[in-house]
Enzyme design. Structure first.
Site, PDB file in Angstrom:
ATOM      1  N   ARG A 103       0.886  -1.272  -0.011  1.00 64.01           N
ATOM      2  CA  ARG A 103       0.194   0.101   0.050  1.00 64.01           C
ATOM      3  C   ARG A 103       0.902   1.077   0.000  1.00 64.01           C
ATOM      4  NH1 ARG A 103      -2.924  -3.680  -1.030  1.00 64.01           N
ATOM      5  NH2 ARG A 103      -4.950  -4.016  -0.058  1.00 64.01           N
ATOM      6  N   SER A 108     -11.141  -1.312   1.937  1.00 66.97           N
ATOM      7  CA  SER A 108     -10.380  -1.487   3.307  1.00 66.97           C
ATOM      8  C   SER A 108     -10.041  -0.146   3.925  1.00 66.97           C
ATOM      9  CB  SER A 108      -9.070  -2.297   3.260  1.00 66.97           C
ATOM     10  OG  SER A 108      -9.339  -3.546   2.628  1.00 66.97           O
ATOM     11  N   GLU A 124      -6.331   3.899   5.659  1.00 65.39           N
ATOM     12  CA  GLU A 124      -5.976   3.834   4.321  1.00 65.39           C
ATOM     13  C   GLU A 124      -6.179   5.059   3.206  1.00 65.39           C
ATOM     14  OE1 GLU A 124      -5.736  -0.386   2.242  1.00 65.39           O
ATOM     15  OE2 GLU A 124      -6.893   0.844   1.132  1.00 65.39           O
TER      16      GLU A 124
HETATM   17  N1  EPU Z   1     -11.372 -11.304   9.398  1.00 67.16           N
HETATM   18  C1  EPU Z   1     -12.042 -11.289  10.427  1.00 67.16           C
HETATM   19  N2  EPU Z   1     -13.302 -10.528  10.588  1.00 67.16           N
HETATM   20  C2  EPU Z   1     -13.507  -9.477   9.480  1.00 67.16           C
HETATM   21  C3  EPU Z   1     -12.848  -9.484   8.488  1.00 67.16           C
HETATM   22  C4  EPU Z   1     -11.482 -10.350   8.102  1.00 67.16           C
HETATM   23  O1  EPU Z   1     -11.854 -12.088  11.290  1.00 67.16           O
HETATM   24  O2  EPU Z   1     -14.643  -9.272   9.581  1.00 67.16           O
HETATM   25  C5  EPU Z   1     -10.305 -12.117   9.128  1.00 67.16           C
HETATM   26  C6  EPU Z   1     -10.443 -13.136   7.923  1.00 67.16           C
HETATM   27  O3  EPU Z   1     -11.083 -14.331   8.464  1.00 67.16           O
HETATM   28  C7  EPU Z   1      -9.193 -13.445   7.331  1.00 67.16           C
HETATM   29  C8  EPU Z   1      -8.174 -12.274   7.841  1.00 67.16           C
HETATM   30  O4  EPU Z   1      -9.198 -11.516   8.610  1.00 67.16           O
HETATM   31  O5  EPU Z   1      -8.292 -14.603   8.182  1.00 67.16           O
HETATM   32  C9  EPU Z   1      -8.041 -11.414   6.418  1.00 67.16           C
HETATM   33  O6  EPU Z   1      -9.266 -11.084   6.050  1.00 67.16           O
HETATM   34  P1  EPU Z   1      -9.308 -10.861   4.449  1.00 67.16           P
HETATM   35  O7  EPU Z   1      -8.797 -12.197   3.756  1.00 67.16           O
HETATM   36  O8  EPU Z   1     -10.627 -10.590   3.905  1.00 67.16           O
HETATM   37  O9  EPU Z   1      -8.418  -9.885   3.835  1.00 67.16           O
HETATM   38  P2  EPU Z   1      -8.151  -8.426   4.400  1.00 67.16           P
HETATM   39  O10 EPU Z   1      -6.688  -8.604   5.151  1.00 67.16           O
HETATM   40  O11 EPU Z   1      -9.146  -7.978   5.399  1.00 67.16           O
HETATM   41  C10 EPU Z   1      -6.757  -7.473   2.513  1.00 67.16           C
HETATM   42  C11 EPU Z   1      -6.851  -6.172   1.687  1.00 67.16           C
HETATM   43  C12 EPU Z   1      -7.909  -6.190   0.674  1.00 67.16           C
HETATM   44  C13 EPU Z   1      -7.858  -7.342  -0.101  1.00 67.16           C
HETATM   45  C14 EPU Z   1      -7.920  -8.499   0.630  1.00 67.16           C
HETATM   46  C15 EPU Z   1      -7.590  -9.928  -0.300  1.00 67.16           C
HETATM   47  C16 EPU Z   1      -5.757  -4.366   2.985  1.00 67.16           C
HETATM   48  C17 EPU Z   1      -5.999  -3.418   3.913  1.00 67.16           C
HETATM   49  N3  EPU Z   1      -6.774  -5.131   2.681  1.00 67.16           N
HETATM   50  O12 EPU Z   1      -8.001  -7.502   3.298  1.00 67.16           O
HETATM   51  O13 EPU Z   1      -7.818  -5.042  -0.042  1.00 67.16           O
HETATM   52  O14 EPU Z   1      -8.800  -7.202  -1.134  1.00 67.16           O
HETATM   53  O15 EPU Z   1      -6.775  -8.584   1.526  1.00 67.16           O
HETATM   54  O16 EPU Z   1      -6.172  -9.755  -0.858  1.00 67.16           O
HETATM   55  O17 EPU Z   1      -4.667  -5.177   2.818  1.00 67.16           O
HETATM   56  C18 EPU Z   1      -8.741  -2.481  -0.138  1.00 67.16           C
HETATM   57  O18 EPU Z   1      -7.481  -2.174  -0.118  1.00 67.16           O
HETATM   58  O19 EPU Z   1      -9.732  -1.876  -0.425  1.00 67.16           O
HETATM   59  C19 EPU Z   1      -9.179  -3.993  -0.224  1.00 67.16           C
HETATM   60  C20 EPU Z   1     -10.457  -4.597  -0.150  1.00 67.16           C
END
Ligand code: EPU
Length: 344
Positions: free
Chosen positions: A164, A233, A329
């Protein structure tokens, strides 16, 4: 040159924040950009570059020249047996461009399908999802450098791409991105390492199927900005030292985490917010989405102040529970169109 006054920017930012710009112009060419910049200089106005508006926090009134980037076009620069190099206008819609590359049998960007915004903003925060970051497929970024007052191409190796992050985040007032030059693959090399993507893709190892699965996963978790205005995010996933991680992990062994190449550990902000009780919770008109706690939603007609009240409450609760400060972000702008720090 057609400068408009008192333009409502609500339709141009995906959080749908009401924001009136004193001066506004849409530009379609590099020549128009130069004219707009010199107008701003004559009128002593700051310049705010508006792209797809999917990563911005805008105040109710902005006294500045808002330059809305609308440079279109996809041009082939080069081609060999393995790759094709394309120069793409900053105003192209990102998701449409990704779909087009797949139709053209060009590979690399499929994991980044359905990310809102325009091509010109993609290098700024080095958009990433499902194990791919756009910087991996960028050869160079064409910019107008407001310091040297010249158009120039910055090679990817000089863009300081990281999670990012890029040089464009460090020096936001200096560069205006007009084109992004991508080098895409002619033979698919699917990246399936993230979470349960491999399982979702199953036996059909085509790039089309990978793209469709990414679209489905995103649609199942992430709100459509047209229905629930949001900025993706809202917080970055914190990247912390292995030592800090060990301390947190002994107390919270379930915390999802991803070791980084440099030995640091990236942890899931969505999980922290969820555990702090904010998943599906609202404060007034603004809340954290019920299917993905990392996404902040404007449920009614919130202003920037409402958004700030909610995200600061989330930050405080996560800080109290985990001793981790979440960093927003989206980019925050002030009343004269300049980028502000999120720290009060
Ligand atoms: N999780 C929870 N509760 C929630 C949300 C997430 O427990 O409400 C846990 C999930 O179960 C999982 C972990 O957190 O174990 C990660 O969640 P997820 O795979 O949905 O990804 P994220 O880390 O929340 C990041 C990016 C997203 C991107 C996804 C997939 C950032 C800030 N966000 O989200 O990017 O789509 O990975 O690669 O790095 C964005 O930047 O706008 C965005 C959507």
């Amino acid at each position: 040159m057609h400068i408009q006054n008192n333009v409502q920017l609500q339709p141009f930012n995906t959080l749908n924040l009401g924001s009136v710009a004193s001066h506004y112009i849409k530009i379609e060419t590099e020549h128009m950009l130069l004219e707009a910049l010199s107008y701003a200089e004559q009128q002593q106005l700051n310049v705010l570059i508006l792209s797809g508006g999917s990563n911005m926090l805008l105040p109710e009134h902005i006294h500045a020249l808002v330059i809305h980037m609308d440079i279109q076009g996809i041009e082939t620069l080069n081609e060999d047996a393995q790759t094709k190099t394309l120069a793409v206008g900053a105003g192209q819609v990102w998701h449409d461009f990704v779909l087009w590359t797949t139709e053209q049998h060009l590979y690399g960007l499929q994991n980044l399908a359905l990310i809102p915004g325009l091509v010109g903003a993609s290098p700024v925060q080095n958009i990433g999802a499902y194990g791919v970051e756009v910087g991996e497929f960028i050869q160079a970024v064409r910019v107008y450098d407001r310091v040297t007052q010249q158009f120039t191409e910055i090679l990817a190796s000089d863009c300081q791409f990281a999670y990012r992050h890029s040089i464009f985040k460090d020096q936001p007032e200096r560069y205006v991105i007009t084109q992004v030059i991508f080098q895409l693959l002619k033979h698919a090399n699917l990246k399936l390492s993230y979470g349960d993507l491999k399982q979702a893709v199953g036996e059909d190892l085509s790039a089309e199927n990978l793209q469709n699965q990414v679209i489905q996963i995103r649609q199942s978790k992430l709100p459509d900005p047209k229905e629930y205005p949001n900025a993706g995010s809202f917080f970055k996933n914190p990247v912390i030292s292995a030592q800090s991680f060990d301390q947190i992990n002994t107390k919270f062994p379930q915390l999802p985490h991803y070791p980084q190449a440099n030995g640091q550990i990236k942890i899931a902000a969505g999980w922290l917010i969820d555990q702090a009780g904010w998943k599906g919770k609202r404060l007034g008109m603004v809340g954290m989405f019920a299917k993905q706690a990392l996404v902040l939603v404007n449920y009614e007609d919130a202003t920037l102040l409402d958004v700030q009240a909610t995200y600061r409450a989330v930050q405080q609760d996560v800080l109290n529970k985990f001793n981790i400060r979440l960093e927003p972000e989206p980019v925050l702008f002030n009343a004269v169109g300049l980028i502000q720090s999120h720290v009060e």
